[in-house]
Design a protein around this motif. Structure first.
Motif, mmCIF file in Angstrom:
data_model
loop_
_atom_site.group_PDB
_atom_site.id
_atom_site.type_symbol
_atom_site.label_atom_id
_atom_site.label_comp_id
_atom_site.label_asym_id
_atom_site.label_seq_id
_atom_site.Cartn_x
_atom_site.Cartn_y
_atom_site.Cartn_z
ATOM 1 N N ARG A 203 42.250 70.806 40.450
ATOM 2 C CA ARG A 203 41.025 70.895 41.243
ATOM 3 C C ARG A 203 40.023 69.795 40.909
ATOM 4 O O ARG A 203 38.930 69.767 41.473
ATOM 5 N N ARG A 204 40.349 68.959 39.957
ATOM 6 C CA ARG A 204 39.389 67.911 39.592
ATOM 7 C C ARG A 204 39.673 66.655 40.397
ATOM 8 O O ARG A 204 40.821 66.243 40.547
ATOM 9 N N VAL A 205 38.600 66.066 40.898
ATOM 10 C CA VAL A 205 38.748 64.874 41.735
ATOM 11 C C VAL A 205 37.823 63.772 41.243
ATOM 12 O O VAL A 205 36.631 63.997 41.023
ATOM 13 N N GLY A 206 38.385 62.594 41.049
ATOM 14 C CA GLY A 206 37.575 61.442 40.671
ATOM 15 C C GLY A 206 37.517 60.453 41.831
ATOM 16 O O GLY A 206 38.544 60.130 42.426
ATOM 17 N N ILE A 207 36.320 60.022 42.162
ATOM 18 C CA ILE A 207 36.133 59.055 43.249
ATOM 19 C C ILE A 207 35.382 57.839 42.717
ATOM 20 O O ILE A 207 34.345 57.980 42.060
ATOM 21 N N TYR A 208 35.906 56.683 43.029
ATOM 22 C CA TYR A 208 35.225 55.442 42.648
ATOM 23 C C TYR A 208 34.964 54.638 43.913
ATOM 24 O O TYR A 208 35.877 54.345 44.676
ATOM 25 N N LEU A 209 33.695 54.312 44.121
ATOM 26 C CA LEU A 209 33.338 53.509 45.295
ATOM 27 C C LEU A 209 32.733 52.193 44.830
ATOM 28 O O LEU A 209 31.846 52.175 43.984
ATOM 29 N N CYS A 210 33.234 51.097 45.381
ATOM 30 C CA CYS A 210 32.673 49.801 45.030
ATOM 31 C C CYS A 210 31.273 49.676 45.605
ATOM 32 O O CYS A 210 31.072 49.745 46.820
ATOM 33 N N GLY A 211 30.326 49.494 44.706
ATOM 34 C CA GLY A 211 28.933 49.429 45.113
ATOM 35 C C GLY A 211 28.488 47.996 45.360
ATOM 36 O O GLY A 211 29.309 47.093 45.484
ATOM 37 N N PRO A 212 27.196 47.799 45.410
ATOM 38 C CA PRO A 212 26.660 46.506 45.818
ATOM 39 C C PRO A 212 26.554 45.500 44.679
ATOM 40 O O PRO A 212 26.493 45.871 43.504
ATOM 41 N N THR B 110 33.858 64.192 40.658
ATOM 42 C CA THR B 110 33.030 63.207 39.962
ATOM 43 C C THR B 110 33.065 61.918 40.766
ATOM 44 O O THR B 110 34.134 61.368 41.028
ATOM 45 N N TRP B 111 31.880 61.473 41.162
ATOM 46 C CA TRP B 111 31.797 60.297 42.031
ATOM 47 C C TRP B 111 31.052 59.160 41.321
ATOM 48 O O TRP B 111 29.943 59.347 40.850
ATOM 49 N N VAL B 112 31.710 58.030 41.263
ATOM 50 C CA VAL B 112 31.146 56.858 40.589
ATOM 51 C C VAL B 112 30.912 55.731 41.598
ATOM 52 O O VAL B 112 31.770 55.438 42.421
ATOM 53 N N VAL B 113 29.728 55.140 41.527
ATOM 54 C CA VAL B 113 29.431 53.945 42.333
ATOM 55 C C VAL B 113 28.911 52.884 41.371
ATOM 56 O O VAL B 113 27.914 53.099 40.682
ATOM 57 N N GLY C 71 34.744 38.272 35.430
ATOM 58 C CA GLY C 71 35.118 37.851 36.780
ATOM 59 C C GLY C 71 34.724 38.933 37.764
ATOM 60 O O GLY C 71 34.205 39.985 37.388
ATOM 61 N N TRP C 72 35.011 38.693 39.005
ATOM 62 C CA TRP C 72 34.532 39.572 40.060
ATOM 63 C C TRP C 72 35.162 40.967 40.001
ATOM 64 O O TRP C 72 34.517 41.979 40.254
ATOM 65 N N HIS C 73 36.455 41.048 39.682
ATOM 66 C CA HIS C 73 37.172 42.309 39.885
ATOM 67 C C HIS C 73 37.258 43.207 38.659
ATOM 68 O O HIS C 73 37.444 44.399 38.788
ATOM 69 N N ILE C 74 37.127 42.577 37.476
ATOM 70 C CA ILE C 74 37.489 43.301 36.257
ATOM 71 C C ILE C 74 36.556 44.468 35.953
ATOM 72 O O ILE C 74 36.965 45.476 35.386
ATOM 73 N N GLU C 75 35.279 44.366 36.355
ATOM 74 C CA GLU C 75 34.349 45.448 36.007
ATOM 75 C C GLU C 75 34.803 46.778 36.612
ATOM 76 O O GLU C 75 34.642 47.826 36.003
ATOM 77 N N CYS C 76 35.366 46.715 37.807
ATOM 78 C CA CYS C 76 35.766 47.960 38.455
ATOM 79 C C CYS C 76 36.956 48.598 37.747
ATOM 80 O O CYS C 76 37.030 49.812 37.614
ATOM 81 N N SER C 77 37.881 47.750 37.315
ATOM 82 C CA SER C 77 39.017 48.282 36.568
ATOM 83 C C SER C 77 38.555 48.909 35.257
ATOM 84 O O SER C 77 38.983 49.999 34.880
ATOM 85 N N ALA C 78 37.658 48.196 34.573
ATOM 86 C CA ALA C 78 37.220 48.662 33.257
ATOM 87 C C ALA C 78 36.352 49.910 33.360
ATOM 88 O O ALA C 78 36.512 50.866 32.599
ATOM 89 N N HIS D 98 39.865 55.827 45.586
ATOM 90 C CA HIS D 98 39.111 54.595 45.399
ATOM 91 C C HIS D 98 38.672 54.130 46.778
ATOM 92 O O HIS D 98 39.481 54.025 47.688
ATOM 93 N N GLY D 99 37.385 53.862 46.919
ATOM 94 C CA GLY D 99 36.870 53.493 48.230
ATOM 95 C C GLY D 99 36.120 52.189 48.239
ATOM 96 O O GLY D 99 35.805 51.613 47.194
ATOM 97 N N GLY D 100 35.844 51.748 49.437
ATOM 98 C CA GLY D 100 35.067 50.524 49.613
ATOM 99 C C GLY D 100 35.151 50.077 51.055
ATOM 100 O O GLY D 100 35.822 50.701 51.873
ATOM 101 N N GLY D 101 34.466 49.004 51.349
ATOM 102 C CA GLY D 101 34.512 48.467 52.700
ATOM 103 C C GLY D 101 35.838 47.781 52.951
ATOM 104 O O GLY D 101 36.511 47.341 52.015
#
Length: 524
Positions: free
Chosen positions: A24-33, A65-68, A205-212, A225-228
């Motif tokens: 029942r646990r859900v993790g959501i990560y959305l790429c923010g600005p 749990t939602w992370v932006v 770099g541009w992408h690594i912060e989201c992975s980390a 995992h979401g984003g535009g």
RNA sequence: GGCGCCGUGGCCAAGUGGCUAAGGCAGAGGAUUGCAAAUCCUUUAUCGCCGGUUCGAAUCCGGCCGGCGCCUCCA
């Protein structure tokens, strides 16, 4: 049994049943600005739909749990802060506050964590080091690159292969082994903000912060995992490469991408600069406002998102974004916002009507917070049978890849059914049947339940009155009084003149059996 | 060139194999109203074009026309 929610997964390019990795646990990560400039309406598409998705999942009993993330270090930030002559952190802070204010205005309040890249530098460095240790990355003169040739699955998200990339040369290209390799760590140039690392001073770099950061907050494998859509490649493709090479397991189970906002003429609102045009690096709302609304040149003036919010209200903008399916392109126009506002008035007027005849505010109704709590037996009740059917249609739409566009149509169906019921049983008359009123109350509670899922009608809208409310109110009441006397005398000429002239200044009168109501017309 | 998306009534927009193709905005007619407003009722679709698969397609396949996104850092 799990609720039958299906989601469209960019990774598999098809709709799949939604089954979380961990019960029942859900993790959501959305790429923010990247906070180098003020937010425009295009930046709100993702937050609004994911805010709604979280509400819906919670409603269905999930623990979400939602992370932006906030990208507060990047080339654009460095440039912009230099151009403005202020430190990068100050620029980031200013723009982050702007972003947060916009989120609040649109009712986006479900975010659990908003990590900043600069607050996770050690995490990021450790992540990069692991990739180097495992042979997926290499360091050259203070830069660290990801080696795409080591990743057998590279390109799986967007169905392309690194062999197909041509690369475009450039200064850093000389140091890369393959043009498709991308930067994990960028060495600092003279005067640039930097952090110490095993490879010397530099920045992520541009992408690594989201992975980390997604790993730190949601674990190595999370659910959504979401984003535009503009981030699918290269950003998300590279995130997958980094995370899955580092962990040897899937990064996210479902990849959800929202469509981009465009204006009619040309050019998207958001994403990165247009490739060919070489025009401004990004379209800000000022451009759109200038293109679509300048001709009307209201004294308000066309400004940024904050201006749109001031003129239309955050709820109108939210509803505007939710009336289409999240994956489709939204064509932005002020006309669209006008229409949305007109549509919302139907609900606001209904809420007033309900309060008028029950003495109870719609906003005080307590609605079920969980799907099963909201289930009810219509027991043959004429109104509740219909409400029950509409509720099911609404939920069916939401189950189907969060089809908020279809769901909103049911909100209109519901309010019409409720109005019809009031009309048919004359519930506004003094001797209204209490049984009917009770059915109405239950029906309206369902409207509250469903609209809450979309984050709508949670509190009374701030009415843009444009003047001194108290004084205006007193003057209008006075005129209504004078007009009432005229009507008693059958002096309709005077009565109509008062109503017409008030109408000219935006005050609408509504005569009812028990008196005259007035309201300010929405600005136009 | 590669990967992918879209084209539904005047406008916006759901619907991706089968009840009379949601809903909103705008317009028209009606009920109601002293007249209005609000509310309710009624009303506008050969689903871009052509062909194919199927008992049956807006929905699947092919072609065409039109619109659009992405194809790293350097931007």
């Amino acid at each position: 049994m799990l609720p039958p929610i299906e989601v469209y997964n960019t990774l598999t390019r098809r709709k799949e049943p939604f089954v979380p990795v961990d019960d029942r646990r859900v993790g959501i990560y959305l790429c923010g600005p990247t906070v180098y400039d003020k937010a425009h309406i295009g930046h709100m598409v993702g937050p609004v739909i994911f805010d709604t998705i979280k509400r819906y999942l919670v409603y269905n009993g999930y623990d979400v749990t939602w992370v932006v993330n906030i990208t507060d270090v990047d080339d654009k930030l460095i440039q912009r802060s230099a151009a403005r002559g202020i430190p990068m952190p100050e620029l980031a802070r200013e723009m982050t506050e702007d972003y947060l204010a916009n989120l609040r205005a649109l009712g986006v309040d479900q975010i659990d964590h908003m990590p900043k890249a600069t607050e996770h530098i050690p995490t990021i460095i450790a992540f990069i080091q692991q990739l180097i240790d495992r042979g997926y990355a290499y360091e050259v003169d203070g830069d660290v690159f990801f080696d795409v040739t080591k990743d057998e699955e590279y390109g799986k998200l967007t169905n392309r292969s690194w062999q197909s990339f041509q690369g475009e040369g450039g200064e850093a290209a000389d140091r890369k082994r393959h043009p498709a390799d991308f930067a994990l760590w960028k060495r600092a140039k003279e005067g640039e903000p930097s952090w110490d690392s095993p490879w010397g001073p530099g920045r992520p770099g541009w992408h690594i912060e989201c992975s980390a950061m997604s790993k730190a907050l949601l674990g190595e494998t999370f659910d959504i995992h979401g984003g535009g859509l503009d981030l699918v490649f290269p950003h998300h493709e590279n995130e997958i490469a980094q995370s899955e090479c580092c962990h040897g397991k899937p990064m996210a189970k479902y990849w959800l991408h929202n469509g981009l906002l465009k204006r009619e003429a040309a050019g998207k609102v958001g994403g990165r600069a247009e490739r060919e045009s070489g025009a401004s690096e990004s379209l800000t709302y000022e451009d759109i406002a200038a293109a679509t609304a300048a001709k009307e040149s209201r004294s308000k003036g066309a400004g940024g998102l904050a201006d749109l919010i001031a003129r239309y209200g955050g709820e109108t903008i939210r509803f505007f974004l939710l009336r289409t399916h999240y994956r489709s392109t939204v064509v932005f126009s002020e006309q669209g916002l006008e229409e949305t506002r007109a549509a919302l008035e139907t609900f606001y007027r209904f809420f007033q009507r309900y309060e008028r005849l029950t003495g109870q505010s719609f906003y005080d109704l307590t609605a079920p917070q969980r799907r099963e709590e909201g289930d009810f037996d219509p027991a043959g009740d004429e109104l509740l049978e219909e409400v029950h059917r509409i509720r099911k249609a609404f939920l069916d739409h939401m189950d189907d890849d969060f089809n908020t566009g279809g769901a909103t149509s049911q909100l209109f169906e519901l309010v019409r059914a409720l109005n019809r019921y009031i009309d048919r049983h004359q519930l506004e008359s003094p001797g209204a049947d209490s049984q009917h009123l009770e059915s109405l109350r239950r029906g309206v509670t369902v409207l509250r339940e469903l609209s809450s899922l979309l984050g709508l009608f949670r509190s009374p809208p701030a009415r843009a009155t444009g003047g001194d409310d108290a004084l205006v109110g007193k003057l209008v009441e006075l005129l209504i009084e004078v007009r009432a006397d005229a009507r008693k005398r059958k002096d309709f000429e005077t009565a109509d003149r008062i109503r017409d002239r008030l109408g000219e200044v935006g005050v609408v009168l509504e005569d009812r059996p028990d008196g005259t109501d007035w309201r300010l017309e929405a600005e136009h």
